[in-house]
Enzyme design. Structure first.
Site, short mmCIF file in Angstrom:
data_model
loop_
_atom_site.label_atom_id
_atom_site.label_comp_id
_atom_site.label_asym_id
_atom_site.label_seq_id
_atom_site.Cartn_x
_atom_site.Cartn_y
_atom_site.Cartn_z
N ASP A 57 0.87 -1.19 0.00
CA ASP A 57 0.00 0.00 0.00
C ASP A 57 0.89 1.22 0.00
OD1 ASP A 57 -2.27 -1.45 0.28
OD2 ASP A 57 -2.44 -1.19 2.44
N ASP A 114 -9.38 -6.31 2.72
CA ASP A 114 -8.09 -6.78 2.22
C ASP A 114 -7.83 -8.23 2.63
OD1 ASP A 114 -7.39 -4.45 1.01
OD2 ASP A 114 -6.36 -3.61 2.74
N ASP A 162 -4.65 -3.34 5.02
CA ASP A 162 -5.08 -2.85 6.33
C ASP A 162 -6.59 -2.95 6.52
OD1 ASP A 162 -5.62 -0.94 4.48
OD2 ASP A 162 -4.33 0.60 5.33
P1 ATP Z 1 -3.42 2.97 0.11
O1 ATP Z 1 -4.27 1.92 -0.50
O2 ATP Z 1 -2.10 3.10 -0.49
O3 ATP Z 1 -3.39 2.96 1.60
P2 ATP Z 1 -5.26 5.07 0.14
O4 ATP Z 1 -5.17 5.30 1.58
O5 ATP Z 1 -5.36 6.29 -0.72
O6 ATP Z 1 -4.08 4.30 -0.41
P3 ATP Z 1 -7.91 4.24 0.48
O7 ATP Z 1 -7.84 4.50 1.92
O8 ATP Z 1 -8.64 3.08 -0.04
O9 ATP Z 1 -6.49 4.15 -0.15
O10 ATP Z 1 -8.49 5.57 -0.17
C1 ATP Z 1 -8.85 5.62 -1.53
C2 ATP Z 1 -9.33 6.99 -1.87
O11 ATP Z 1 -10.50 7.29 -1.12
C3 ATP Z 1 -8.34 8.10 -1.52
O12 ATP Z 1 -7.44 8.34 -2.55
C4 ATP Z 1 -9.26 9.27 -1.32
O13 ATP Z 1 -9.59 9.85 -2.56
C5 ATP Z 1 -10.49 8.65 -0.74
N1 ATP Z 1 -10.46 8.72 0.72
C6 ATP Z 1 -9.52 8.28 1.55
N2 ATP Z 1 -9.84 8.50 2.82
C7 ATP Z 1 -11.03 9.10 2.80
C8 ATP Z 1 -11.92 9.57 3.80
N3 ATP Z 1 -11.65 9.47 5.09
N4 ATP Z 1 -13.07 10.13 3.41
C9 ATP Z 1 -13.37 10.21 2.11
N5 ATP Z 1 -12.60 9.79 1.13
C10 ATP Z 1 -11.44 9.24 1.45
#
Ligand code: ATP
Length: 961
Positions: free
Chosen positions: A362, A695, A691
């Site tokens: 990630d 997943d 996480d």
């Molecule tokens: P990784 O998979 O590398 O941890 P990530 O944290 O960006 O990346 P996700 O947490 O699945 O992956 O988030 C995907 C997308 O969702 C983000 O790029 C963002 O646009 C949106 N996002 C993340 N956190 C929030 C939140 N708390 N509220 C609304 N949208 C969110």
């Protein structure tokens, strides 16, 4: 009502305990009964009193094998069974000799039998102790990663260890949490819980707080309760803890709980196979020697001697010390890994980690620091730069590098109100520092709001939350529905409401705020908020917003889009697809999440070690590419595969791409599973991080599933082989290195131990065949060699430090045989050379002790063989420390254990020859200095051979095993 009282149980014919009625109670009644408060929880004093009364919230684990079964299992090993057979036959022979009066003078009958049985029992006990200790150690390690629970205590939100929960605590649940106690729902939003741990039902259950259920409702239908050990799949809830520890439903069926699994590692399985091969091989060899001997003597005249030889060979072939050395090595490996912050949950991971060819990681928090700081805001066609320190909610907004007064820009206020309301995190001061409780992305938004003078608490009372559509990695967005207090209570006409709210409201009672991935959120907007009003969104504005999003993302910023929608009523649960439509666009917020500084070097190390790092992120493709390029994971113009593209690909097409693509963006958890499977079909050995609750399938599918210790959900941890205590990519690389070291060392001491066994067997078999009278080694002496003179140096070799090139070579296949890469050939070569040296010495010694005029004991030749076999192994231990470096090229002090083991073992061996009681017990004979010198001289030849082999292979340009 006293804190400790339980609900009064109506007489129940089934005789169930009082817990049965919690689902039959109104929330307030339940709170009263437990003397708790839904808004402030318990006080510290109450918690103290209740922990005294109820004890820790822990389960006593039962199930699995009983101690007796574990002990018995130790004796099911074929090698130990053969030893038991040898002991019995040897005892029988002694019995015959004793009865027939043919015992040699001074010979104690049954000595070998007792010694062998003692070793068998010792081995069994050792195996038992190690197995139970390994289980306990793994259990203790698992506890290290034991979940934290969010509770309300003294009116504050805290995180406490699950075991500290007490009845009456108010705990908060969210998606991915494994529920730590039984409780009554106080309130919930879209709560779905998977209760398979309890009911066996795989389907998630929708829960409801408001309902009161009849007393006779079945466990699986008690939808106003939650149970320990079950998992929150979606939504959130506030729960009153009703039962903890063994009083929970899970506690009651604790006997059904699986104990901590101790799976045989691939190596242990290979060792079992090895045992079978050795035993079969030695039985065949024994048959050859006996039949050959009988034919040679044309009768059964020498059958006694042949039987003795056979018994000695059977003892010699079993590497009695090996199982213990392997277990210790794996245990030490887990210890070293935990020191590097990698917590092993499944023992096979220790040795298989070294085989990883691809690490899928990630981005957020693993490659980056997960410390978000908002840097840019784009709203109403204007860009603002934001400055300030960390999570401190004071700082400035700049336009064209000039500080601006936020009051003059209502669009900023509107955007940051959305940031504060559509938010589940808490920003608070801890020991003088601003800190976040919850998701750092949301924490950064609270800090941003603070910089614009908007405080979450204050605004939450103006706009209390009444419903929500929670965030998930699939949806990549979330919404919060708030009620406008002033309008709802009718106390204030719309004009009197805060101007910002009035701008949003358009005379409705409710407001929904949505935030998420900018493209997806914008696609759901039909209007745009300009200053203090909303107007239809034009295509030009849409393109402009997306272009601005791309600019922010290509700087590596994580960008979120914001929108709102006035509503006349609360949308029903599950209506997110239709409700989150027709939104009014507010703006973009871009935050920086800097790469972890140590990751660049770790990525470089991976490349040198033939491991390919791959980034798989839910974030935007340009953000992903910017960070991947910065870290060296991908080239500047490398292809980034998005979740959408991946969705359109067949498994076959994906398989063709997976070796070429190192960055995946905007993916959902189910895509991760497809990526792992495609890589595995290409023959890759994949480590995958995760996480979220979704997943888990990808983590299970991966060869090494890695969960995040800090940000990971309980569900992901449960599905993993390893937990990163610091969430850091560099830790995966460090653990991989440890895995390689463990595997190399295991192969090293297997070479060491088995080479010696082969040498011993051949030497013993040769004695009668070359016509020497009697067996050179007694079973007792062989046991001594296999356990002590082989065992101690082998243990020391298990802690050999990594060779300098351990991360400079490609990984080895996890499916390779233990004898692969020339190890089998080495064993045969070494065994034969070892045997030739010992047989030559044996021939010399026999002639020497049988020469005319020899003063000493004529049986001293046997002790010379025994001594040579032991001392030669000392040279072998020193030489085998490196596969490629000559001993003189190595630092002799870099593994003091080997030096120590060699010195101690040599002294012990000499004591067996020169200390009279030991000499008597082990049946050895005194050696003259000259004889000892000859033994040492012959022994040194083995060392010389191994060194020459290294030189030869170096000359041939080949690496040895
Ligand atoms: P990784 O998979 O590398 O941890 P990530 O944290 O960006 O990346 P996700 O947490 O699945 O992956 O988030 C995907 C997308 O969702 C983000 O790029 C963002 O646009 C949106 N996002 C993340 N956190 C929030 C939140 N708390 N509220 C609304 N949208 C969110």
């Amino acid at each position: 009502m006293s804190a400790n009282s339980l609900p009064v149980r109506k007489a129940s014919p089934s005789g169930e305990d009082a817990a049965a009625v919690w689902h039959n109670l109104e929330v307030n009644k339940a709170l009263d009964l437990l003397d708790s408060n839904a808004d402030s929880g318990l006080t510290s004093q109450e918690v103290e009193v209740r922990s005294q009364k109820y004890g820790l919230n822990e389960l006593e684990e039962h199930g699995g094998r009983s101690n007796w079964e574990i002990l018995l299992d130790q004796f099911k090993n074929i090698m130990l069974l053969m030893l038991i057979g040898v002991a019995l036959i040897s005892g029988f022979l002694d019995f015959l000799a004793w009865q027939g009066g043919t015992l040699k003078p001074g010979e104690v009958p049954f000595k070998d039998t007792v010694a062998i049985m003692a070793i068998v029992i010792l081995n069994g006990i050792l195996g038992y102790v190690q197995e139970t200790r390994a289980e306990q150690a793994l259990a203790a390690l698992k506890k290290l990663a034991s979940p934290l629970v969010r509770v309300l205590r003294n009116g504050k939100l805290l995180e406490v260890a699950a075991k500290e929960l007490v009845p009456g605590d108010v705990m908060l649940l969210e998606a991915g949490v494994q529920i730590a106690a039984d409780g009554r729902l106080i309130e919930q939003s879209n709560l779905q819980v998977r209760e398979s741990a309890l009911t066996g039902e795989a389907e998630a259950v929708n829960k409801q707080a408001t309902i009161v259920l009849p007393e006779e409702t079945d466990l699986g239908d008690r939808i106003n309760l939650v149970f320990q050990g079950t998992e929150v799949v979606q939504g959130r809830a506030k729960v009153l803890v009703a039962h903890t520890g063994m009083k929970t439903e899970l506690g009651k069926i604790a006997a059904m709980l699986q104990s901590v699994e101790s799976e045989p590692t691939p190596l242990q399985q290979r060792m079992t196979q090895l045992g079978n091969v050795l035993v079969t091989g030695s039985l065949i060899l024994v048959a050859i020697v006996v039949v050959g001997g009988v034919i040679q003597a044309r009768g059964f005249g020498n059958i006694q001697e042949l039987l003795e030889v056979s018994l000695s060979m059977a003892v010699a072939v079993v590497p009695e010390g090996l199982p213990a050395v392997i277990t210790v090595t794996l245990a030490l490996g887990t210890q070293r890994m935990v020191r590097q912050h990698a917590l092993i949950r499944k023992l096979p991971a220790v040795e298989t980690l070294g085989s990883v060819t691809t690490i899928c990681s990630d981005k957020t928090g693993t490659l980056t620091q997960n410390k978000m700081v908002v840097q840019s805001v784009y709203t109403n066609n204007k860009s603002f730069r934001v400055i300030g320190e960390g999570y401190n909610p004071t700082g400035d907004f700049l336009s064209n590098e000039q500080k601006v007064a936020v009051d003059e820009y209502p669009e900023i206020s509107a955007l940051v109100v959305a940031c504060a309301i559509c938010n589940d995190s808490v920003l608070q001061k801890e020991q003088g520092e601003w800190a976040i409780l919850g998701d750092p992305t949301e924490g950064a938004l609270l800090t941003l709001a603070g910089k614009a003078g908007i405080e979450k608490d204050q605004w939450s009372s103006k706009l209390p939350r009444v419903a929500e559509f929670p965030f998930s990695s699939e949806r990549k967005r979330m919404s919060v529905i708030a009620q406008v207090e002033a309008v709802a209570s009718g106390t204030s006409p719309i004009a009197d409401v805060d101007p910002v709210i009035a701008g949003f409201l358009q005379s409705e009672n409710y407001l929904m705020f949505t935030k998420g991935s900018p493209e997806l959120t914008l696609a759901r907007c039909t209007q745009i908020h300009l200053g203090d009003r909303s107007v239809p969104l034009t295509e030009a504005q849409r393109s402009q917003i997306l272009a601005e999003n791309d600019i922010m993302a290509s700087k590596g910023l994580r960008v979120l889009g914001f929108a709102y929608k006035p509503l006349s009523e609360i949308p029903p649960a599950g209506s997110e697809e239709t409700s989150e439509d027709d939104l009014v666009w507010l703006g973009l917020v871009g935050m920086l999440d800097a790469p972890r500084p140590e990751v660049r070097a770790a990525v470089q190390e991976c490349r040198e070690a033939g491991i390919r790092p791959v980034m798989i992120t839910g974030d935007h493709q340009l953000t992903a590419r910017a960070i991947a390029t910065d870290l060296g994971i991908a080239e500047k113009d490398a292809r980034v595969l998005t979740g959408q593209e991946l969705q359109r690909m067949s498994d076959q097409e994906l398989e063709e791409q997976v070796d070429l693509v190192s960055v995946y963006a905007r993916v959902s958890p189910e895509h991760k599973l497809r990526i792992v499977q495609a890589l595995q079909r290409r023959g890759r050995f994949v480590a995958m991080t995760g996480d979220g609750v979704n997943d888990a399938p990808a983590l299970k599918q991966a060869d090494i599933g890695i969960a995040m210790g800090i940000t990971g959900t309980d569900v992901s941890k449960e599905a993993s082989d390893m937990v990163l205590l610091d969430d850091n990519f560099a830790t995966i690389v460090a653990a991989t290195k440890e895995g390689r070291v463990v595997y190399t060392n295991i192969r090293r001491f297997i070479k060491y131990i088995l080479g010696s066994n082969i040498g011993e067997v051949l030497t013993i078999a040769a004695a009668p065949l070359i016509g020497l009278g009697g067996v050179p080694l007694t079973p007792l002496q062989i046991l001594w060699m296999n356990l002590v003179t082989d065992g101690l140096p082998a243990l020391a070799l298990a802690v050999e430090p990594p060779e300098p090139d351990v991360m400079k070579r490609p990984p080895f296949s996890p499916r390779e045989s233990i004898f692969a890469r020339g190890l089998g050939a080495y064993l045969i070569r070494l065994g034969i050379v070892f045997a030739i040296i010992s047989i030559a010495l044996m021939a010399w010694a026999y002639n020497h002790t049988h020469a005319a005029g020899y003063q000493g004991d004529r049986d001293a030749w046997k002790t010379m063989v025994f001594t040579t076999l032991c001392i030669a192994q000392m040279g072998h231990a020193i030489a085998i420390r490196s596969n490629n470096q000559l001993t003189i090229e190595m630092n002799p002090f870099s593994n003091l254990f080997v030096l120590g083991a060699v010195v101690v073992t040599t002294i012990l061996q000499l004591m067996l020859v020169y200390v009279p009681p030991l000499r008597e017990f082990f049946g050895t004979h005194w050696l003259s200095l000259e004889e000892l010198g000859v033994c040492i001289g012959f022994s040194a030849l083995l060392f010389v051979w191994v060194e020459l082999e290294k030189l030869f292979f170096r000359f041939m340009g080949k690496r040895t095993v």
